[in-house]
Structure formats: structure tokens, C-alpha cells
Scaffold this active site. Structure first.
Site, PDB file in Angstrom:
ATOM      1  N   LYS A  76      -6.540   6.948   3.759  1.00 16.09           N
ATOM      2  CA  LYS A  76      -5.866   6.175   2.711  1.00 16.09           C
ATOM      3  C   LYS A  76      -6.675   4.914   2.465  1.00 16.09           C
ATOM      4  O   LYS A  76      -7.203   4.321   3.426  1.00 16.09           O
ATOM      5  CB  LYS A  76      -4.442   5.849   3.192  1.00 16.09           C
ATOM      6  N   SER A 151       3.862   5.792  -0.771  1.00 16.50           N
ATOM      7  CA  SER A 151       2.645   5.301  -1.363  1.00 16.50           C
ATOM      8  C   SER A 151       1.400   6.100  -0.994  1.00 16.50           C
ATOM      9  O   SER A 151       0.366   5.932  -1.642  1.00 16.50           O
ATOM     10  CB  SER A 151       2.431   3.845  -0.959  1.00 16.50           C
ATOM     11  N   SER A 175       6.364   6.051   3.304  1.00 16.92           N
ATOM     12  CA  SER A 175       5.146   6.406   2.561  1.00 16.92           C
ATOM     13  C   SER A 175       4.279   7.504   3.153  1.00 16.92           C
ATOM     14  O   SER A 175       3.340   7.950   2.499  1.00 16.92           O
ATOM     15  CB  SER A 175       4.278   5.178   2.355  1.00 16.92           C
TER      16      SER A 175
HETATM   17  N1  GLN Z   1       8.595   3.128  -1.191  1.00 18.29           N
HETATM   18  C1  GLN Z   1       8.767   2.070  -0.239  1.00 18.29           C
HETATM   19  C2  GLN Z   1       8.317   0.767  -0.844  1.00 18.29           C
HETATM   20  O1  GLN Z   1       7.927   0.773  -1.987  1.00 18.29           O
HETATM   21  C3  GLN Z   1       8.003   2.361   1.005  1.00 18.29           C
HETATM   22  C4  GLN Z   1       6.545   2.193   0.835  1.00 18.29           C
HETATM   23  C5  GLN Z   1       5.797   2.412   2.087  1.00 18.29           C
HETATM   24  O2  GLN Z   1       6.266   3.045   3.025  1.00 18.29           O
HETATM   25  N2  GLN Z   1       4.608   1.866   2.128  1.00 18.29           N
HETATM   26  O3  GLN Z   1       8.354  -0.244  -0.222  1.00 18.29           O
END
Ligand code: GLN
Length: 484
Positions: A76, A151, A175
């Protein structure tokens, strides 16, 4: 070759059926062919990959190879990679070449794995659909109209389309698990502190955790073996004996007590998703497990609590991106204040700005007690719910996501709707527990994930239960048509 498991690839490399250079070229070719329309990579590093593959081949020839030597992976773009752009999905870091490797990257290199490139992601990991990326949305290989989740959507799409055998992701509130669910993959968010955060661009430090996204529990166990472990450079890293997660995958699950939180199966859960999960749970019953209703009464507070704590921590973490210490710098600033204002105004996207504003507000004098402190107190209650539950059951199960993948653009105008996609994953981060999402079936040709939540450091147990499930089911081996 692109459909093989890590174990199979490892054997093929050792038996010289294929070299790492050949295997790497094969995946690089697939990236050239399919990568752009899916938009799952921000950076592809073919030269570096082939160099690493040559090194791996030397090791393999010398009989000095580890289990994953010569196997490609994608990181990532939140993990710092020395000499390679590390953008965190943001314009702010579009010009950032990391001067050092994150521990996760270092460890994968020390194992002589081969990095193919850096995967697209929501900006600074804030999002559930990959649509907040400065580099544009990623598409779901199962349906190009659908989001891959976020994400870590680039990582998930790349693995699902077989552009890499495995990838890393990070999970602050879901995410890793949610994109794994939406792309028919197995994704593990480890116990907080198991995988080092050193060199992982910080979003919300008390919640962030890196982990693997792959095709099966076995593949995930392989990569976890490489990336887990104590790191003195991360002050929240836990010093405990190393485990071999692949050695614990064949335990009988007869007598396993599975807890089903009534709060996870009520209103808000898509009925079709509910049916798929019911079938999956029946399969586990057949394997000898028993199902028990449990309660996690503070579940409804997870979304509001997370959306105080995560923005508060992000507003602090992202203060370093000011055009001086780090990040994009505006043209011709009038003075220092103008420099800060315009650099940040230009560098950050809308979702990141929204979170910085919420977080700054929640932390300001006079509001801190009402919001941040209160949220931390409720966080403890959420954690206690889990502690109670683990007195009664071995593993908790539920949905990963309330719906299968939604369409691109469907939730971008409504942040609250988007935030609700993580309703079943956030609590796990707030409590610091491990969570695993595994393929459980399909609704209208879109994948559905089953979430397994375990007690602290029970990764081996979760992966074993998942492996037992995957031995009896075919869902995880389904491949999207266009990428077979
Ligand atoms: N969707 C969640 C957020 O926007 C979690 C994102 C994540 O786990 N990085 O904060």
C-alpha cells in the site's frame, strides 16, 4: 501461475519450475495489461522488482531461501519505500520520495520478496471506497461499476485481479477487512502492536495497524509470519515470542464456540448478506463449532466514538504537512501564514480537510472534555464488551460490511453514509483486537465477507478457523471472469 497460492509458488520456485525473474515478469505483464483500467497502482517499480527477483534467484539457487523468497507483492502506498515515491494517496505527498523503508517493507525485503509497486489508496487512508485518492478511484475487478472498498482498495483490487499474489494494507477502522470483503479476499487486521507502524504514514496512531490481504488464510498466515514482530522503533510494538502462523492451520474446530453479536445482525444489515452469512455459519457448525448469541451493547456508539478519535489523532498527525517540514509547497507565498494556508489548502483533499477540522475542534480547549475525553471513556466500554464476550465464546463472527460493494459515486456526496460502511469493523480497532475477513459467498455477483474477531494475539486461532472454513468451501477460490 498467477492463480497459485503462496505455498504453491514457493514450491514452484524451489523446484525451479519457474524463476523469480520469470514469475515477476509474469505479474508485471499482467499489471501492464490490466493495471491502468483498474487504477490499482500509483507506482509500478519494474526495474527494482527485476533486480530484487535476480537477488532472490541467487538465494534460491544457493539453497538459502526462506518460504516467500522470490514471491512478488505490492505494498500500500502508505508504507515508506526508500527511493520510491510514497504518496499516501495525497497530492500533499505527490513529490515525496521516502528516504527510508518502513519496517514492513524492510522485513519483506529481508525475506527476499519482490516489490512490484505501490498500491492506490484513499487519501491518507481516510475513506471506505478508494474514491478520496488524489490519483482517482480504483475499480472493483468483480464489477467495474463498483468500488473495491477502502482505504486499501488498490491492494485489494490488485490481488483480486491476480496482478500480485498478495499485498499489504493498513486498517484504522476497517481498511483491510472491508476491501477484502468487497473483493472476495482474505484480509487480516492484526492485534494492535503486532505489526510495526514504523514508516507507515500515520493517520490515527492508536488505531492504525498494517496487515496482509491475500487469497486465503494460508497465504495471509505466510505474509504475517514475515511482517509481524517486535520493533524497537515503534513505541507501541509488543515484545512477545514469534509464532509460526502456518504451523497452526490444521487444528480441528470441534467444540469451538462462536459468538454472534445480536447488534451485528439487526437493522442496517442487508437481508441478502445476512442469508449468505447464515449459510457460512452453518458450514462452521457442520465442522463442529457451536453458535451462541452474545451482546456487545455499546456497538451503536462505535461510529460516533471513532469519528471523534480518528479525526482528533489525524489533525495532530497531519500538522507536519505544512509545506516546510513535509509536503507540497504552494507557489510564491506572500508570507509564512500564506505559505501554510495555501500549501495545506492545495495539498489536502476534501475528506482530509473535513477530518482535520472535526479533529481540531474536538481537541480545542473547552471541547476536549466533552468530546475527546468522553470518546475515550466510551472506547473503554466498547473494549469491555469484547472482554466480557470472550469469557463466553472463543471467536466472534459477523458481517464485515453491511452491504456488498456499492457503486462508484453512490456515497461520495454523503460522508455519513460512507462512514456507516465501517459500522462492523470500527469497534475492533477501538479495542485493539485482531479481525479477519474471509470470502463467504455472493449477492448479485458481488462478494460478501464474513468477519472473525478474536481475543488479543489470537491471530493463529482466527487463521485456523478461516482455513478450516476454506477447506470446506470454494468461495475464496472464485476469480473474477476477466482476470482468470
Ligand atoms: N473508512 C474508515 C475511515 O475512513 C476506516 C479507514 C481505515 O481503516 N483506514 O476512517
Amino acid at each position: 501461475m498467477h492463480n497459485k497460492s503462496l505455498t504453491e509458488l514457493s514450491i514452484a520456485l524451489r523446484q525451479r519450475q519457474i524463476s523469480s525473474v520469470e514469475l515477476t515478469s509474469l505479474f508485471l505483464d499482467r499489471i501492464t495489461r490490466y493495471g491502468a483500467p483498474l487504477n490499482c497502482f500509483i507506482t509500478v517499480t519494474p526495474e527494482m522488482a527485476l533486480n530484487q527477483a535476480r537477488e532472490a534467484d541467487k538465494r534460491l539457487q544457493a539453497g538459502d531461501a526462506g518460504p516467500l523468497t522470490g514471491i512478488p507483492l505490492a505494498h500500500k502506498d502508505i508504507f515508506c519505500t526508500k527511493g520510491v515515491k510514497t504518496s499516501s494517496g495525497s497530492k500533499m505527498l505527490d513529490n515525496f520520495i521516502a528516504p527510508y523503508d518502513a519496517t514492513v517493507v524492510e522485513k519483506s525485503q529481508a525475506a527476499f520478496m519482490v516489490m512490484l509497486g505501490k498500491a492506490n489508496m484513499d487519501e491518507f487512508a481516510m475513506g471506505s471506497s478508494n474514491e478520496t485518492s488524489y490519483y482517482g478511484p480504483v475499480k472493483n475487478p468483480w464489477d467495474l461499476q463498483a468500488v473495491p472498498g477502502g482505504s486499501s482498495g488498490g491492494s485489494a483490487a490488485a490481488v483480486a485481479a491476480r496482478l500480485t499474489p498478495i499485498a499489504t494494507g493498513t486498517d484504522t477502522g476497517g481498511s483491510i477487512r472491508q476491501p477484502a470483503a468487497l473483493c472476495n479476499l482474505t484480509g487480516l487486521k492484526p492485534t494492535y502492536g503486532l505489526v510495526s507502524r514504523y514508516g507507515m504514514i500515520a493517520f490515527a496512531s492508536s488505531l492504525d495497524q498494517g496487515g496482509p490481504i491475500g487469497h486465503s488464510a494460508e497465504d495471509v498466515a505466510h505474509l504475517l509470519n514475515i511482517i509481524a514482530g517486535f520493533d524497537p522503533r515503534d513505541s507501541t510494538s509488543i515484545d512477545r515470542p514469534k509464532e509460526d502462523y502456518t504451523l497452526q492451520l490444521n487444528q480441528d474446530i470441534t467444540g469451538l464456540k462462536i459468538g454472534l453479536p445480536t447488534e451485528y445482525f439487526g437493522e442496517g444489515l442487508d437481508a441478502e448478506v445476512g442469508k449468505v452469512l447464515e449459510q457460512a455459519l452453518k458450514e462452521l457448525e457442520k465442522a463442529g463449532a457451536s453458535l451462541h448469541d452474545i451482546h456487545l451493547p455499546h456497538t451503536p456508539l462505535a461510529v460516533p466514538v471513532y469519528y471523534i478519535i480518528a479525526p482528533a489523532e489525524c489533525s495532530s498527525n497531519l500538522s507536519r504537512f505544512d509545506g516546510v517540514r513535509f509536503g507540497h509547497r504552494c507557489e510564491n507565498p506572500k508570507d509564512m501564514i500564506d505559505l501554510f494556508k495555501r500549501s495545506r489548502g492545495e495539498g489536502f483533499g476534501a475528506e482530509v480537510k473535513r477530518r482535520i477540522m472535526i479533529g481540531t475542534y474536538a481537541l480545542s480547549a473547552g471541547y476536549y472534555d466533552a468530546y475527546y475525553l468522553k470518546a475515550q471513556q466510551i472506547r473503554r466500554l466498547i473494549t469491555q464488551d469484547f472482554k466480557q464476550a470472550f469469557h463466553q465464546v472463543d471467536v466472534i463472527m459477523g458481517p464485515t460490511s453491511p452491504t456488498p460493494a456499492f457503486n462508484l459515486g453512490e456515497k461520495t456526496d454523503d460522508p455519513l453514509k460512507m462512514y456507516l460502511s465501517d459500522i462492523y469493523t470500527l469497534s475492533v480497532n477501538l479495542a485493539g483486537l485482531p479481525g479477519l475477513s474471509i470470502p463467504a459467498g455472493f449477492v448479485k455477483q458481488r462478494p460478501v465477507g464474513l468477519q472473525l474477531i478474536g481475543n488479543y494475539f489470537s491471530e493463529a486461532k482466527l487463521l485456523n478457523v478461516a482455513h478450516q472454513f476454506q477447506q470446506r468451501t470454494v468461495w475464496h477460490s472464485a476469480i473474477p471472469k476477466a482476470y482468470q
